[in-house]
Design an enzyme around this catalytic site. Structure first.
Site, PDB file in Angstrom:
ATOM      1  N   HIS A 141       0.858  -1.186   0.000  1.00 47.77           N
ATOM      2  CA  HIS A 141       0.000   0.000   0.000  1.00 47.77           C
ATOM      3  C   HIS A 141       0.889   1.230   0.000  1.00 47.77           C
ATOM      4  CE1 HIS A 141      -4.139   1.517   0.725  1.00 47.77           C
ATOM      5  NE2 HIS A 141      -3.516   2.572   1.210  1.00 47.77           N
TER       6      HIS A 141
ATOM      7  N   ASP B  94     -13.450   3.141   7.856  1.00 46.03           N
ATOM      8  CA  ASP B  94     -12.431   3.939   7.158  1.00 46.03           C
ATOM      9  C   ASP B  94     -13.025   4.629   5.941  1.00 46.03           C
ATOM     10  OD1 ASP B  94      -9.745   4.879   6.405  1.00 46.03           O
ATOM     11  OD2 ASP B  94     -10.070   3.558   4.705  1.00 46.03           O
TER      12      ASP B  94
ATOM     13  N   ARG C 164     -12.582  13.113   6.363  1.00 46.14           N
ATOM     14  CA  ARG C 164     -11.313  13.826   6.591  1.00 46.14           C
ATOM     15  C   ARG C 164     -10.957  14.701   5.411  1.00 46.14           C
ATOM     16  NH1 ARG C 164      -7.499   9.149   7.067  1.00 46.14           N
ATOM     17  NH2 ARG C 164      -5.904  10.744   6.794  1.00 46.14           N
TER      18      ARG C 164
ATOM     19  N   SER D 172      -6.179   4.453   9.195  1.00 49.50           N
ATOM     20  CA  SER D 172      -6.872   4.273   7.918  1.00 49.50           C
ATOM     21  C   SER D 172      -6.222   3.149   7.107  1.00 49.50           C
ATOM     22  CB  SER D 172      -6.819   5.602   7.151  1.00 49.50           C
ATOM     23  OG  SER D 172      -7.130   5.428   5.800  1.00 49.50           O
TER      24      SER D 172
ATOM     25  N   LYS E 253      -7.436  -1.176   6.899  1.00 47.19           N
ATOM     26  CA  LYS E 253      -7.753  -1.822   5.606  1.00 47.19           C
ATOM     27  C   LYS E 253      -6.862  -3.030   5.371  1.00 47.19           C
ATOM     28  CE  LYS E 253      -7.364   1.986   3.217  1.00 47.19           C
ATOM     29  NZ  LYS E 253      -7.687   3.373   3.091  1.00 47.19           N
TER      30      LYS E 253
HETATM   31  N1  URA Z   1      -4.162   6.283   2.133  1.00 52.82           N
HETATM   32  C1  URA Z   1      -5.148   5.789   2.918  1.00 52.82           C
HETATM   33  O1  URA Z   1      -5.698   4.736   2.651  1.00 52.82           O
HETATM   34  N2  URA Z   1      -5.512   6.495   4.017  1.00 52.82           N
HETATM   35  C2  URA Z   1      -4.925   7.647   4.359  1.00 52.82           C
HETATM   36  O2  URA Z   1      -5.288   8.224   5.364  1.00 52.82           O
HETATM   37  C3  URA Z   1      -3.898   8.156   3.525  1.00 52.82           C
HETATM   38  C4  URA Z   1      -3.533   7.446   2.417  1.00 52.82           C
END
Ligand code: URA
Length: 432
Positions: free
Chosen positions: A81, A160, A167, A182, A186
């Protein structure tokens, strides 16, 4: 317990208990807590921060706000990620290379929001490619061809989904506890056993300097360890956009060319470093340089590109667009941006480039906006390159002539050209 007390506690810089955090996450996800109350608490967290324990509790509560995928039938699954960037086509290149080495890739990617791009929008630039598949199809694809890339359509970390969108509307994105929870919620929900994170740093990233990026990386690594998911963080520079292309079809073209062996130096560094650690975590070799060589072999022997085509075909996409990228949708106007003087490129502000691309239609200004896959920017000169006066710095790809002309002027202003020689720097800043 009530939400007003929880907001007041965080407003007054007190630590929230596990129960209070769980109460907030559960009741915000089910709609009992309103957006304005969640916004107040989120802003209090943004301003006053969270302890390590609070951040971990927030992450776990968010991860458990929906389903947790079990991918154990595939053995070791390594997820990747990025904390977000401009011109970041890494997943499109890296995922097929890793899958071609026999390491399962089962990845949920996001859409772009604001000035940052998202892998799902890039994949949807390929006609027919379906990102909205069921969990059964996702599993079947990973089982049959070792790879699936899909959108966040399942009930994974729904807290999230709501909080991230919120946000973005209240200027509360750049926060270590909020970003960590966040991303890690995930990753925990998506079922991988090992995680490699690309923590971007610089003008086009949420973390603007290295010390903040290190702090974010350390926080996510610790959460990963607590959740028993070994996590490696690679801090990469997002001072200028990654590679040449910014925009959806344009980035698909760059990714295909990379898998044909023609990869920009910065993209190559990031792809090979992240991939080498993914291989290490998957138990395919501890020698990072050796792993990079193996990845390059998968490009040279054509297996990585073949894997990308298999993935696209499996998810309904038309591979003739990959075999001949000229078929991908093209913008009506391609306008050069010329250097106003000679010299070396000193800076190329990534965030501004992302914003210009978004205004051309490559990204969304609001969540409901449609994407134009054809538009964007191709950067021919990057930091450290020498240019002559009137030499092409970049091309704007636009479908609206006025917007295109405006983008030319704005992009010209993003380039700072200096007399003295500027050294090119590595984009790998640190590995943790
Ligand atoms: N990527 C995400 O999934 N969440 C964030 O807060 C920032 C980048």
């Amino acid at each position: 317990m009530n939400i007003q007390e929880i907001i007041a506690k965080k407003r007054d810089r007190q630590e929230l208990s596990k129960e209070e955090i769980e109460y907030f996450v559960t009741n915000y996800t089910n709609g009992t807590i309103s957006d304005y109350q969640a916004a107040a608490l989120t802003m209090a967290i943004y301003i006053n921060g969270m302890t390590e324990e609070e951040t971990t509790n927030l992450t776990l509560a968010m991860a458990h706000s929906g389903d947790i995928l079990d991918l154990s039938e595939f053995g070791v699954v390594v997820d990747k990620h990025s904390t977000g960037g401009i011109g970041d086509k890494v997943t499109l290149i890296l995922a097929p290379i890793i899958a071609s080495l026999g390491i399962p890739v089962a990845k949920m990617s996001g859409r772009g929001l604001g000035y940052t791009g998202g892998t799902i929008d890039k994949l949807e630039a390929i006609p027919g490619y379906c990102t909205n598949i069921t969990i059964e199809e996702f599993r079947k694809n990973v089982g049959e061809i070792g790879i699936s890339l899909m959108g966040q359509t399942l009930n994974l970390a729904p807290a999230d989904k709501k909080l991230y969108a919120l946000r973005d509307t209240i200027a509360a994105t750049e926060s270590i506890p909020l970003i960590s929870s966040s991303i890690m919620s995930k990753k925990i929900a998506a079922g991988a056993n090992k995680i490699v994170l690309d923590v971007t740093c610089g003008s086009g990233a949420f973390m603007k300097d290295l010390s903040q990026a290190v702090k974010l990386a350390e926080t996510m690594k610790k959460i990963g360890e607590l959740a028993q998911k070994e996590t490696v963080c690679v801090i990469t520079s997002m001072e200028e956009p990654l590679g040449e292309a910014v925009g959806n079809s344009l980035e698909v073209v760059e990714a295909v060319q990379a898998l044909q062996g023609n990869m920009a130096e910065d993209v190559r560094e990031v792809v090979l470093t992240l991939g080498a650690y993914m291989m290490k975590l998957a138990g395919k070799g501890n020698d990072i340089e050796g792993n990079k060589q193996e990845m390059l072999t998968q490009i040279q022997n054509g297996k990585a590109l073949k894997k990308l085509k298999e993935l696209i075909q499996m998810q309904g996409g038309d591979i003739s667009y990959i075999e001949n990228v000229d078929l991908l949708s093209k913008a009506k106007y391609v306008m050069p941006v010329l250097a106003t003087k000679h010299g070396y490129i000193r800076s190329l502000e990534a965030k501004s480039v992302g914003e210009i691309s978004m205004h051309l239609g490559a990204g969304r200004e609001r969540k409901e906006d449609a994407i134009d896959p054809a538009v964007g920017i191709v950067l021919k000169k990057k930091i450290g390159d020498y240019v002559e006066e009137n030499e092409v710095l970049a091309y704007i790809h636009a479908n609206n002539e006025e917007k295109g002309k405006e983008a030319v002027k704005l992009l010209e202003a993003c380039y700072e050209i200096a007399e003295e020689k500027i050294e090119k720097k590595s984009c790998i800043l640190k590995v943790l």
